[in-house]
Design a protein around this motif. Structure first.
Motif, PDB file in Angstrom:
ATOM      1  N   SER A  37     121.232  64.561 -20.461  1.00 30.61           N
ATOM      2  CA  SER A  37     120.669  65.296 -19.327  1.00 30.61           C
ATOM      3  C   SER A  37     120.529  64.337 -18.152  1.00 30.61           C
ATOM      4  N   VAL A  38     121.185  64.674 -17.043  1.00 30.54           N
ATOM      5  CA  VAL A  38     121.140  63.848 -15.841  1.00 30.54           C
ATOM      6  C   VAL A  38     120.298  64.566 -14.797  1.00 30.54           C
ATOM      7  N   GLU A  39     119.287  63.864 -14.252  1.00 35.23           N
ATOM      8  CA  GLU A  39     118.425  64.457 -13.229  1.00 35.23           C
ATOM      9  C   GLU A  39     118.959  64.099 -11.853  1.00 35.23           C
ATOM     10  N   TYR A  40     119.084  65.122 -11.005  1.00 34.79           N
ATOM     11  CA  TYR A  40     119.618  64.949  -9.655  1.00 34.79           C
ATOM     12  C   TYR A  40     118.576  65.322  -8.613  1.00 34.79           C
ATOM     13  N   TYR A  41     118.566  64.565  -7.533  1.00 36.86           N
ATOM     14  CA  TYR A  41     117.817  64.927  -6.331  1.00 36.86           C
ATOM     15  C   TYR A  41     118.880  65.146  -5.267  1.00 36.86           C
ATOM     16  N   GLY A  42     119.208  66.395  -5.000  1.00 34.35           N
ATOM     17  CA  GLY A  42     120.344  66.699  -4.132  1.00 34.35           C
ATOM     18  C   GLY A  42     121.609  66.290  -4.855  1.00 34.35           C
ATOM     19  N   GLU A  43     122.357  65.359  -4.274  1.00 32.55           N
ATOM     20  CA  GLU A  43     123.584  64.856  -4.897  1.00 32.55           C
ATOM     21  C   GLU A  43     123.365  63.523  -5.604  1.00 32.55           C
ATOM     22  N   GLU A  44     122.162  62.940  -5.465  1.00 33.04           N
ATOM     23  CA  GLU A  44     121.876  61.609  -6.005  1.00 33.04           C
ATOM     24  C   GLU A  44     121.352  61.707  -7.443  1.00 33.04           C
TER      25      GLU A  44
END
Length: 187
Positions: free
Chosen positions: A114-121
Motif C-alpha cells: 500500500s503506497v500513500e500519496y499526497y497528490g502525486e507525491e
C-alpha cells in the motif's frame, strides 16, 4: 482541506503544520492546574522523518490532510529506486528504497504493497503485515525442548536475523511480522 481543533488531533492523523506534512504519532491531553488545557503531540515529518513535539490548544486550528492509499505491485529495484505498478492503470512509479527503512528486505518480487500519496507525491509504503520467509541458518532442533520463553537466532533467506522458537529448523518456512520484525508462526 478541513481544519480541525488542536484537541481533535489523534494518533495516525496527518496534518499540515509549519509548511510540512506531519503524522501524529503520540498524543497526550494535559490539563494543568493553571491555564488552559492543551494537547502535547509528537509529530513525524512524512517527507524526511524528523520528529517534533508541539503543543496545540483547543482553539488552535490545523489543516487535516487526507492521503490517498493505492495498492501497487512491486516489480524490481534499480539504482536505489523501487519500481511499483498500479494494478488498475498499469502505470509505473519509482520510489526511493529508503522509504521502507529496515523493512526493505521483506519486500518480495510481485508483492502488493500500500503506497500513500499526497497528490502525486508518494510519502510512504506499507508492506503486508505478515510475510513468509525461509530459515537458511539456525541451530539444529533439540528433541524434547519446548517453546517456553526460549528463542534461538536464525538468519532468513533475505539476510535478516531474527529470534525463533527452538523447534524451528533450517530450510523451514515461517511467517514473520513485518512491523515488529519478529517470528509469528510456522508457514
Amino acid at each position: 482541506m478541513p481544519k480541525i481543533n488542536g484537541n481533535e488531533i489523534r494518533p495516525g492523523i496527518t496534518v499540515e503544520h509549519d509548511g510540512g506534512l506531519w503524522a501524529a504519532v503520540k498524543v497526550s491531553h494535559v490539563k494543568p492546574g493553571k491555564g488552559g488545557a492543551f494537547a502535547q503531540v509528537e509529530l513525524k515529518n512524512l517527507r524526511d522523518g524528523r520528529k517534533l513535539n508541539e503543543r496545540f490548544r483547543s482553539e488552535d486550528k490545523v489543516e487535516q490532510v487526507r492521503l490517498e492509499t493505492k495498492d501497487q505491485q512491486f516489480l524490481y529495484e534499480t539504482d536505489g529506486m523501487l519500481v511499483f505498478m498500479d494494478s488498475e492503470t498499469f502505470e509505473q512509479t519509482e520510489l526511493p528504497a529508503d522509504l521502507l527503512g529496515d523493512r526493505r528486505p521483506f519486500l518480495q518480487d510481485g508483492m502488493t504493497a500500500s503506497v500513500e500519496y499526497y497528490g502525486e507525491e508518494a510519502l510512504s509504503v506499507q508492506l503486508p503485515q505478515k510475510v513468509i520467509c525461509k530459515v537458511v541458518e539456525t541451530e539444529p532442533v533439540q528433541k524434547g525442548q519446548t517453546s517456553a520463553n526460549s528463542f534461538k537466532p536464525a538468519i532468513l533467506d533475505n539476510g535478516v536475523r531474527i529470534m525463533v522458537p527452538p523447534f524451528v529448523g533450517q530450510d523451514e518456512d515461517i511467517v514473520v511480522h513485518t512491523e515488529l520484525m519478529e517470528y509469528s508462526e510456522r508457514a
